[in-house]
Design a protein around this motif. Sequence first.
Motif, PDB file in Angstrom:
ATOM      1  N   MET A  70       0.842  -1.217   0.000  1.00 25.40           N
ATOM      2  CA  MET A  70       0.000   0.000   0.000  1.00 25.40           C
ATOM      3  C   MET A  70       0.863   1.248   0.000  1.00 25.40           C
ATOM      4  SD  MET A  70      -3.265  -0.380   2.489  1.00 25.40           S
ATOM      5  CE  MET A  70      -3.664  -1.992   3.013  1.00 25.40           C
ATOM      6  N   ILE A  71       1.955   1.214   0.758  1.00 24.73           N
ATOM      7  CA  ILE A  71       2.863   2.363   0.821  1.00 24.73           C
ATOM      8  C   ILE A  71       3.456   2.631  -0.565  1.00 24.73           C
ATOM      9  CG2 ILE A  71       5.081   3.173   1.803  1.00 24.73           C
ATOM     10  CD1 ILE A  71       2.533   3.020   3.683  1.00 24.73           C
ATOM     11  N   GLU A  73       2.394   1.645  -3.534  1.00 21.04           N
ATOM     12  CA  GLU A  73       1.362   2.044  -4.497  1.00 21.04           C
ATOM     13  C   GLU A  73       0.869   3.466  -4.220  1.00 21.04           C
ATOM     14  OE1 GLU A  73      -1.896  -0.755  -4.679  1.00 21.04           O
ATOM     15  OE2 GLU A  73      -2.891   0.386  -6.249  1.00 21.04           O
ATOM     16  N   GLY A  74       0.633   3.758  -2.938  1.00 19.90           N
ATOM     17  CA  GLY A  74       0.129   5.086  -2.556  1.00 19.90           C
ATOM     18  C   GLY A  74       1.128   6.186  -2.894  1.00 19.90           C
ATOM     19  N   GLU A  75       2.415   5.931  -2.667  1.00 20.96           N
ATOM     20  CA  GLU A  75       3.430   6.962  -2.958  1.00 20.96           C
ATOM     21  C   GLU A  75       3.497   7.230  -4.459  1.00 20.96           C
ATOM     22  OE1 GLU A  75       6.908   5.599  -0.808  1.00 20.96           O
ATOM     23  OE2 GLU A  75       6.406   6.918   0.890  1.00 20.96           O
ATOM     24  N   GLU A  76       3.331   6.166  -5.234  1.00 16.74           N
ATOM     25  CA  GLU A  76       3.338   6.333  -6.693  1.00 16.74           C
ATOM     26  C   GLU A  76       2.111   7.143  -7.147  1.00 16.74           C
ATOM     27  OE1 GLU A  76       4.349   3.246 -10.197  1.00 16.74           O
ATOM     28  OE2 GLU A  76       4.376   2.428  -8.163  1.00 16.74           O
ATOM     29  N   LEU A  77       0.958   6.830  -6.554  1.00 15.50           N
ATOM     30  CA  LEU A  77      -0.266   7.573  -6.900  1.00 15.50           C
ATOM     31  C   LEU A  77      -0.112   9.049  -6.527  1.00 15.50           C
ATOM     32  CD1 LEU A  77      -2.999   5.023  -5.697  1.00 15.50           C
ATOM     33  CD2 LEU A  77      -2.602   5.740  -8.063  1.00 15.50           C
ATOM     34  N   ALA A  78       0.445   9.303  -5.344  1.00 15.84           N
ATOM     35  CA  ALA A  78       0.586  10.682  -4.864  1.00 15.84           C
ATOM     36  C   ALA A  78       1.500  11.511  -5.754  1.00 15.84           C
ATOM     37  CB  ALA A  78       1.094  10.678  -3.422  1.00 15.84           C
ATOM     38  N   GLU A  79       2.413  10.831  -6.460  1.00 18.78           N
ATOM     39  CA  GLU A  79       3.336  11.546  -7.351  1.00 18.78           C
ATOM     40  C   GLU A  79       2.675  12.034  -8.639  1.00 18.78           C
ATOM     41  OE1 GLU A  79       6.951   9.365  -8.105  1.00 18.78           O
ATOM     42  OE2 GLU A  79       7.427   9.405  -5.960  1.00 18.78           O
ATOM     43  N   ILE A  80       1.490  11.486  -8.958  1.00 25.98           N
ATOM     44  CA  ILE A  80       0.811  11.872 -10.207  1.00 25.98           C
ATOM     45  C   ILE A  80       0.504  13.365 -10.207  1.00 25.98           C
ATOM     46  CG2 ILE A  80      -1.290  11.582 -11.596  1.00 25.98           C
ATOM     47  CD1 ILE A  80      -1.478   8.713 -10.529  1.00 25.98           C
ATOM     48  N   ASP A  81       0.004  13.853  -9.051  1.00 25.12           N
ATOM     49  CA  ASP A  81      -0.448  15.250  -8.990  1.00 25.12           C
ATOM     50  C   ASP A  81      -0.673  15.617  -7.520  1.00 25.12           C
ATOM     51  OD1 ASP A  81      -2.054  17.178 -11.274  1.00 25.12           O
ATOM     52  OD2 ASP A  81      -2.508  17.572  -9.160  1.00 25.12           O
ATOM     53  N   ASP A  82      -0.538  16.900  -7.203  1.00 22.10           N
ATOM     54  CA  ASP A  82      -0.775  17.364  -5.823  1.00 22.10           C
ATOM     55  C   ASP A  82      -2.220  17.154  -5.386  1.00 22.10           C
ATOM     56  OD1 ASP A  82       1.787  18.149  -5.545  1.00 22.10           O
ATOM     57  OD2 ASP A  82       1.432  20.295  -5.863  1.00 22.10           O
ATOM     58  N   ILE A  98      -2.362   4.590   6.551  1.00 21.76           N
ATOM     59  CA  ILE A  98      -2.870   5.966   6.697  1.00 21.76           C
ATOM     60  C   ILE A  98      -1.994   6.738   7.675  1.00 21.76           C
ATOM     61  CG2 ILE A  98      -4.799   7.309   7.667  1.00 21.76           C
ATOM     62  CD1 ILE A  98      -6.672   5.219   6.322  1.00 21.76           C
ATOM     63  N   ASN A  99      -1.622   6.079   8.758  1.00 19.87           N
ATOM     64  CA  ASN A  99      -0.745   6.700   9.749  1.00 19.87           C
ATOM     65  C   ASN A  99       0.592   7.110   9.094  1.00 19.87           C
ATOM     66  OD1 ASN A  99      -0.421   7.391  12.527  1.00 19.87           O
ATOM     67  ND2 ASN A  99       1.092   5.765  12.653  1.00 19.87           N
ATOM     68  N   TYR A 100       1.126   6.210   8.284  1.00 18.11           N
ATOM     69  CA  TYR A 100       2.399   6.476   7.578  1.00 18.11           C
ATOM     70  C   TYR A 100       2.240   7.653   6.619  1.00 18.11           C
ATOM     71  CZ  TYR A 100       6.146   5.750   4.140  1.00 18.11           C
ATOM     72  OH  TYR A 100       7.205   5.930   3.281  1.00 18.11           O
ATOM     73  N   PHE A 101       1.188   7.623   5.788  1.00 19.63           N
ATOM     74  CA  PHE A 101       0.969   8.700   4.812  1.00 19.63           C
ATOM     75  C   PHE A 101       0.755  10.039   5.521  1.00 19.63           C
ATOM     76  CE2 PHE A 101      -0.754   5.233   1.875  1.00 19.63           C
ATOM     77  CZ  PHE A 101       0.375   5.224   1.079  1.00 19.63           C
ATOM     78  N   GLU A 103       1.965  11.032   8.364  1.00 19.78           N
ATOM     79  CA  GLU A 103       3.254  11.568   8.824  1.00 19.78           C
ATOM     80  C   GLU A 103       4.084  12.114   7.668  1.00 19.78           C
ATOM     81  OE1 GLU A 103       4.991   8.490  11.240  1.00 19.78           O
ATOM     82  OE2 GLU A 103       3.479   8.808  12.805  1.00 19.78           O
ATOM     83  N   LYS A 104       3.858  11.575   6.477  1.00 19.18           N
ATOM     84  CA  LYS A 104       4.608  12.036   5.289  1.00 19.18           C
ATOM     85  C   LYS A 104       3.933  13.223   4.607  1.00 19.18           C
ATOM     86  CE  LYS A 104       7.934   9.060   3.947  1.00 19.18           C
ATOM     87  NZ  LYS A 104       8.902   8.974   2.866  1.00 19.18           N
ATOM     88  N   GLY A 105       2.766  13.635   5.104  1.00 23.88           N
ATOM     89  CA  GLY A 105       2.048  14.766   4.494  1.00 23.88           C
ATOM     90  C   GLY A 105       1.289  14.389   3.241  1.00 23.88           C
ATOM     91  N   ILE A 106       1.026  13.082   3.045  1.00 24.19           N
ATOM     92  CA  ILE A 106       0.236  12.631   1.886  1.00 24.19           C
ATOM     93  C   ILE A 106      -1.222  12.496   2.316  1.00 24.19           C
ATOM     94  CG2 ILE A 106      -0.162  10.661   0.310  1.00 24.19           C
ATOM     95  CD1 ILE A 106       2.904  10.204   0.342  1.00 24.19           C
ATOM     96  N   LYS A 107      -2.128  13.149   1.544  1.00 27.67           N
ATOM     97  CA  LYS A 107      -3.552  13.121   1.906  1.00 27.67           C
ATOM     98  C   LYS A 107      -4.140  11.719   1.711  1.00 27.67           C
ATOM     99  CE  LYS A 107      -4.103  16.576  -0.939  1.00 27.67           C
ATOM    100  NZ  LYS A 107      -4.673  17.554  -1.865  1.00 27.67           N
ATOM    101  N   THR A 108      -5.074  11.352   2.611  1.00 25.67           N
ATOM    102  CA  THR A 108      -5.683  10.013   2.541  1.00 25.67           C
ATOM    103  C   THR A 108      -7.201  10.083   2.691  1.00 25.67           C
ATOM    104  OG1 THR A 108      -5.322   9.773   4.918  1.00 25.67           O
ATOM    105  CG2 THR A 108      -3.699   8.723   3.467  1.00 25.67           C
ATOM    106  N   ASN A 109      -7.838   9.046   2.147  1.00 26.92           N
ATOM    107  CA  ASN A 109      -9.281   8.865   2.291  1.00 26.92           C
ATOM    108  C   ASN A 109      -9.495   7.422   2.750  1.00 26.92           C
ATOM    109  OD1 ASN A 109     -12.003   8.408   1.912  1.00 26.92           O
ATOM    110  ND2 ASN A 109     -12.078   9.187  -0.192  1.00 26.92           N
TER     111      ASN A 109
END
Length: 219
Positions: A70-71, A73-82, A98-101, A103-109
């Motif tokens: 998930m980490i 995949e999620g990091e790759e998705l987050a790189e597509i666009d702000d 979600i906890n990891y994202f 802390e990294k400042g990546i938005k989650t749903n």
Amino acid sequence: MKFFIDTANLNEIREAQDLGILDGVTTNPSLMAKEGITGKDRVMQHYKAICDIVDGDVSAEVIATTFNEMIAEGEELAEIDDKIVVKVPMIKEGIKAINYFSEKGIKTNCTLVFSAGQALLAAKAGATYVSPFIGRLDDISVDGVALIEQIALIYRNYSYSTEILAASIRHPMHIIQCAEVGADVMTGPLSAINALFSHPLTDIGLAKFLADHKKAGTK
Ligand code: G3P
């Protein structure tokens, strides 16, 4: 209340964006499949195309179900666009992600939420949005709007910043009811948004105004 559209259909997203009342988009693997979007490259391109249309957050769901995957995949998705919000299922590994994202400042749903306890966990993990599926609860004779109200009370008690994103909206009354009980966001189909415009007295009144104007102009 923010209005998100729950679709991966670019024409519907454009139509909603053109109305000037759209605040974001949510998608899920079923909605992507419905548009025939398969394969990693096409999926990534499609998310980018959605981001280019909409002026707001775009939820893109991970397919992975283990923390490490998930980490990645999620990091790759987050790189597509702000605008990308990484959508993660409500499972133990998902809450860790979600906890990891967070802390990294990546938005989650946090998606597939059906109880107040699950919503509490999502908020504690620092989710940007929590998505209770109200239509699917109504489908099994459980009051979906009552869940939104319960979550709103709990979040208020502890000033959680997680936004309540009422999902699985089926009709315009769901939107009104979610607004009444304090959902921060609703995500629904274009049909439910369009239905909000309609009132027979508006149509009758406008027809009369235009007819009177035309009559006066002929005098
Ligand atoms: O995107 C998640 C949610 O809105 C799904 O809705 O209509 O498939 O229950 P629905």
